[in-house]
Design a protein around this motif. Structure first.
Motif, PDB file in Angstrom:
ATOM      1  N   THR A  93       9.978   2.997  -4.232  1.00  0.00           N
ATOM      2  CA  THR A  93       8.615   2.453  -4.187  1.00  0.00           C
ATOM      3  C   THR A  93       8.088   2.186  -5.597  1.00  0.00           C
ATOM      4  OG1 THR A  93       7.793   4.734  -4.054  1.00  0.00           O
ATOM      5  CG2 THR A  93       7.970   3.506  -1.992  1.00  0.00           C
ATOM      6  N   GLU A  94       8.417   3.071  -6.549  1.00  0.00           N
ATOM      7  CA  GLU A  94       7.993   2.899  -7.941  1.00  0.00           C
ATOM      8  C   GLU A  94       8.727   1.722  -8.577  1.00  0.00           C
ATOM      9  OE1 GLU A  94       7.213   7.656  -8.928  1.00  0.00           O
ATOM     10  OE2 GLU A  94       9.165   6.756  -9.341  1.00  0.00           O
ATOM     11  N   LYS A 100       7.203  -5.902  -9.237  1.00  0.00           N
ATOM     12  CA  LYS A 100       6.170  -6.835  -8.756  1.00  0.00           C
ATOM     13  C   LYS A 100       5.092  -7.068  -9.808  1.00  0.00           C
ATOM     14  CE  LYS A 100       2.776  -5.788  -5.921  1.00  0.00           C
ATOM     15  NZ  LYS A 100       1.958  -5.440  -4.728  1.00  0.00           N
ATOM     16  N   ASN A 101       4.691  -5.996 -10.474  1.00  0.00           N
ATOM     17  CA  ASN A 101       3.626  -6.119 -11.484  1.00  0.00           C
ATOM     18  C   ASN A 101       4.020  -7.029 -12.643  1.00  0.00           C
ATOM     19  OD1 ASN A 101       1.916  -4.471 -10.042  1.00  0.00           O
ATOM     20  ND2 ASN A 101       2.418  -2.616 -11.176  1.00  0.00           N
ATOM     21  N   ILE A 113      12.524   1.826   2.234  1.00  0.00           N
ATOM     22  CA  ILE A 113      13.642   2.760   2.165  1.00  0.00           C
ATOM     23  C   ILE A 113      13.205   3.974   1.340  1.00  0.00           C
ATOM     24  CG2 ILE A 113      16.004   3.142   1.342  1.00  0.00           C
ATOM     25  CD1 ILE A 113      16.593   0.222   1.859  1.00  0.00           C
ATOM     26  N   PRO A 114      13.217   5.178   1.904  1.00  0.00           N
ATOM     27  CA  PRO A 114      12.686   6.355   1.212  1.00  0.00           C
ATOM     28  C   PRO A 114      13.715   7.021   0.307  1.00  0.00           C
ATOM     29  CG  PRO A 114      13.343   6.949   3.415  1.00  0.00           C
ATOM     30  CD  PRO A 114      13.630   5.484   3.281  1.00  0.00           C
ATOM     31  N   MET A 188       7.917  -8.248   0.686  1.00  0.00           N
ATOM     32  CA  MET A 188       7.919  -6.809   0.911  1.00  0.00           C
ATOM     33  C   MET A 188       7.227  -6.460   2.219  1.00  0.00           C
ATOM     34  SD  MET A 188       7.193  -5.424  -2.984  1.00  0.00           S
ATOM     35  CE  MET A 188       6.813  -3.766  -2.435  1.00  0.00           C
ATOM     36  N   LYS A 189       6.101  -7.099   2.487  1.00  0.00           N
ATOM     37  CA  LYS A 189       5.374  -6.834   3.725  1.00  0.00           C
ATOM     38  C   LYS A 189       6.205  -7.244   4.939  1.00  0.00           C
ATOM     39  CE  LYS A 189       0.667  -7.080   1.893  1.00  0.00           C
ATOM     40  NZ  LYS A 189      -0.602  -7.850   1.841  1.00  0.00           N
ATOM     41  N   GLY A 190       6.971  -8.326   4.803  1.00  0.00           N
ATOM     42  CA  GLY A 190       7.839  -8.760   5.891  1.00  0.00           C
ATOM     43  C   GLY A 190       8.927  -7.742   6.187  1.00  0.00           C
ATOM     44  N   CYS A 191       9.525  -7.194   5.133  1.00  0.00           N
ATOM     45  CA  CYS A 191      10.567  -6.179   5.304  1.00  0.00           C
ATOM     46  C   CYS A 191       9.995  -4.908   5.929  1.00  0.00           C
ATOM     47  CB  CYS A 191      11.209  -5.847   3.961  1.00  0.00           C
ATOM     48  SG  CYS A 191      12.230  -7.163   3.273  1.00  0.00           S
ATOM     49  N   LEU A 192       8.813  -4.504   5.466  1.00  0.00           N
ATOM     50  CA  LEU A 192       8.170  -3.307   6.007  1.00  0.00           C
ATOM     51  C   LEU A 192       7.815  -3.497   7.476  1.00  0.00           C
ATOM     52  CD1 LEU A 192       5.800  -2.319   3.064  1.00  0.00           C
ATOM     53  CD2 LEU A 192       7.648  -0.916   3.998  1.00  0.00           C
TER      54      LEU A 192
END
Length: 283
Positions: A93-94, A100-101, A113-114, A188-192
């Motif tokens: 996530t980091e 992205k930034n 993915i965790p 990313m939103k699509g994958c989530l």
């Protein structure tokens, strides 16, 4: 930090398992060298624990030095142009947020993915026909008491494997793609959204338990065997995603192993396909 007989149960997403004989969180490279030397002197193997999202620990624990690289030294991120350097302890996530930034894309398929960078590299984590190995430029590893830099051509990235698990992964440099932040965010939103729709997080689990056979889906084969919802002890095959085994009722490691063996047997009996585990079993 060194702890003895440290419980690992709550350090894995399965929430299963006994203690590590020795558990360490090195502060930096010199600390890591000392701990590995100590393990060698004691005749213990070294296991590296990331986010614990792909591991089943035996209920009796592991007779090993378990290292977790989560100090600031192993969680550095730096970006220069299209190259992003990340420590092995960086959470995915980091990693995605930092990319992205800076308007750097390519790794959006990792959303949800965790895991950590090190774990993702070891298993060549992927989804949606993409894998992390595609974007690797080089990886720094610890081997024989020294830091070794492996270029991409030195690494055998394959489906859910890389050969990097024989090393202690320190960091990796990724070559990413310039993209608009809005496009990265949408991907990313699509994958989530896809993960939330298809995968089951109602109880502790380790994600997909088996690798997909070539040109097929392990989940499909398990489903076709009528195994969705089958339980054994505290372990349950998800009714939503057949390749997810859930820790529904304080399952033991043997419950998980037995239900995995049953799945392999039934799939082989019906389809003559030998399923291979994606998760790592620590004994």
């Amino acid at each position: 930090m060194i702890k003895f007989c440290e419980p690992l149960k709550n350090k894995t997403t399965f929430k299963i398992g006994g203690p590590a004989q020795v558990f360490c969180e090195p502060k930096g490279l010199e600390d890591l060298k000392s701990l590995v030397a100590m393990a060698k002197k004691e005749g213990l193997c070294v296991l590296v624990l990331g986010a614990g999202s792909n591991i089943l620990v035996d209920d009796s624990g592991v007779n090993a030095f378990v290292l977790r690289l989560k100090s600031p030294f192993f969680r550095k991120i730096s970006i220069k142009g299209r190259f992003l350097q990340a420590g092995s302890g960086v959470k995915l996530t980091e990693l995605l947020r930092a990319a992205k930034n800076k308007g750097l894309g390519g790794l959006e398929f990792l959303a949800g993915i965790p895991g950590t960078v090190g774990g993702a590299l070891a298993m060549n984590a992927g989804a949606c026909d993409s894998s992390i190995g595609q974007f690797v430029d080089r990886v720094s590893v610890f081997e024989n008491n020294r830091v070794v830099v492996l270029k991409k051509n030195d690494i055998r990235f394959r489906y859910r494997s890389s050969g990097l698990s024989k090393f202690i992964i320190l960091s990796a440099r990724f070559r990413l793609l310039p993209r608009q932040k809005s496009e990265i965010d949408a991907r990313m939103k699509g994958c989530l959204a896809k993960r939330r729709t298809t995968q089951d997080y109602s109880y502790p689990n380790a994600g997909c338990v088996f690798k997909n056979p070539q040109r097929d889906s392990a989940g499909r084969l398990i489903d076709m065997c009528g195994l969705k919802g089958r339980s054994l002890g505290g372990a349950l095959i998800s009714k939503k995603h057949a390749n997810f085994i859930l820790n529904k009722a304080d399952a033991s490691s043997s419950d998980i192993v037995k239900i995995m063996d049953m799945v392999k047997k039934e799939v082989h009996k019906k389809f003559k396909v030998s399923l291979k585990p994606e998760i790592k079993v620590w004994k």
